[in-house]
Design an enzyme around this catalytic site. Sequence first.
Site, PDB file in Angstrom:
ATOM      1  N   ARG A  69       0.821  -1.208   0.000  1.00  0.00           N
ATOM      2  CA  ARG A  69       0.000   0.000   0.000  1.00  0.00           C
ATOM      3  C   ARG A  69       0.860   1.264   0.000  1.00  0.00           C
ATOM      4  NH1 ARG A  69      -3.438   2.449   4.539  1.00  0.00           N
ATOM      5  NH2 ARG A  69      -5.154   3.518   3.475  1.00  0.00           N
ATOM      6  N   HIS A  73       0.300   4.346  -2.600  1.00  0.00           N
ATOM      7  CA  HIS A  73       0.022   5.706  -2.147  1.00  0.00           C
ATOM      8  C   HIS A  73       1.143   6.669  -2.531  1.00  0.00           C
ATOM      9  CE1 HIS A  73      -3.492   5.345   0.868  1.00  0.00           C
ATOM     10  NE2 HIS A  73      -3.538   4.322   0.023  1.00  0.00           N
ATOM     11  N   HIS A 200      -6.473  -5.873  -2.529  1.00  0.00           N
ATOM     12  CA  HIS A 200      -7.257  -5.976  -1.306  1.00  0.00           C
ATOM     13  C   HIS A 200      -7.554  -7.428  -0.926  1.00  0.00           C
ATOM     14  CE1 HIS A 200      -8.891  -1.564  -1.484  1.00  0.00           C
ATOM     15  NE2 HIS A 200      -7.599  -1.651  -1.224  1.00  0.00           N
TER      16      HIS A 200
END
Length: 327
Positions: A69, A73, A200
Site C-alpha cells: 500500500r 500511495h 485488497h
Amino acid sequence: MCSSLFSSLSNFNSFKLQCCLFWVLIGVVSAQLSSNFYSSSCPNALSTIQSAVQSAVKNESRMGASLLRLHFHDCFVNGCDGSILLDDTTNFTGEKNAGPNANSVRGFEVIDTIKSQVENVCAGVVSCADILAVVARDSVVALGGPSWTVLLGRRDSTTASQSAANSNIPAPTLNLSQLITTFSNKGFTTQELVALSGAHTIGQARCTSFRTHIYNETNINSTFATSLQANCPFNGGDNNTSSLDKTSSTRFDNAYFTNLLSLEGVLHSDQQLFNGNNGTTDSLVSSYSSSSSTFFNDFSNAMIKMGNMSVLTGSNGEIRSNCRKTN
C-alpha cells in the site's frame, strides 16, 4: 495560396517534430529504468531488500499489505518518487498526515530498517523510491502472490504534496464511475483498475473506512454486514480493523473477487466493482474469480505500469541517505 500552403506545411512539419521529440523524451526516461540498474553499483541490493521483507512479513503477515500500500500511495501522488516517506518538519509539510494516510498508512519503520541495511551494503546508491517498488513486489511474493520484474533507477523527490495526496488517492467511498475516472486520470484502463483492486486480497481496513457501507447500503450481503458490525459499532471504534478478504487476508490469492461475487466486499469501492449488472467490471471480477493465473498476470502487468509512473531519473531528484528527510 502557395504562401498559405507552405505555411501549413511548415506548421505540420513543426508539429511532427514536436511529436517526435515528445516520444523521444518519453523513450529516454523509460530507457533510464532497467532491471539491472544496480548490478554493478550495488549487486547485493535486491537480495538485501528481499531478506528484510521476508523477515518483516514473517514477523507480522499484515505488514506485506502495508508495504504494498505504501508503494501505491506513493505512486498516485506525483509519481513513484518516495515522497510519501518524508516526515513533516516546522517548515515542510509532507504527505503522511493527508486524509488517506494519517493513522492509516504504516510500515515506515520497516522501510527505515531496509534503507539502513542497503546503505551498509552500498551507501548513497539505492533510492528510497526504488526500495518501495521492490518491497511491494517482494511483499506480494512473500504472501504467495506473483512476481514481476521491477525496473529500477528511480530517484527520490525533494518535495511532497499533502494536497495532491488528499485529492489523488482513491477514497473507499468512490462509486464505480468515480473509480474509473480516478484511475483513467493516471493512465489506467478499467481492466487495470480491477486488477490493482485485487491487492485488497490482503490487508485490513479501519472501521471508519467501511462503516457507512455496512450500516446504510444494500449492495452487501446482510449476514456479512452483520458480522462486520460486531467489530465496527455504529458509534466509536473508528480504528478497529477488519480483514479486506474474509477468507485469506494473509495470502495473496484471488479470493477477493470470489467475495465480491457474494456481495462480501468490505469497502464500498470494492463492491462497486461487482453490481450484478453484467457490466465490464462485473465480467472482469468473474474472470479473476475463476482464474487466479489470469488475475496474477494482469496484476503483475498493472504493477509494472504503476511503478513507472512519473519517475525521477538521471540528474533529477536525489538519492536520500535517510528516507524520512531530504539530504
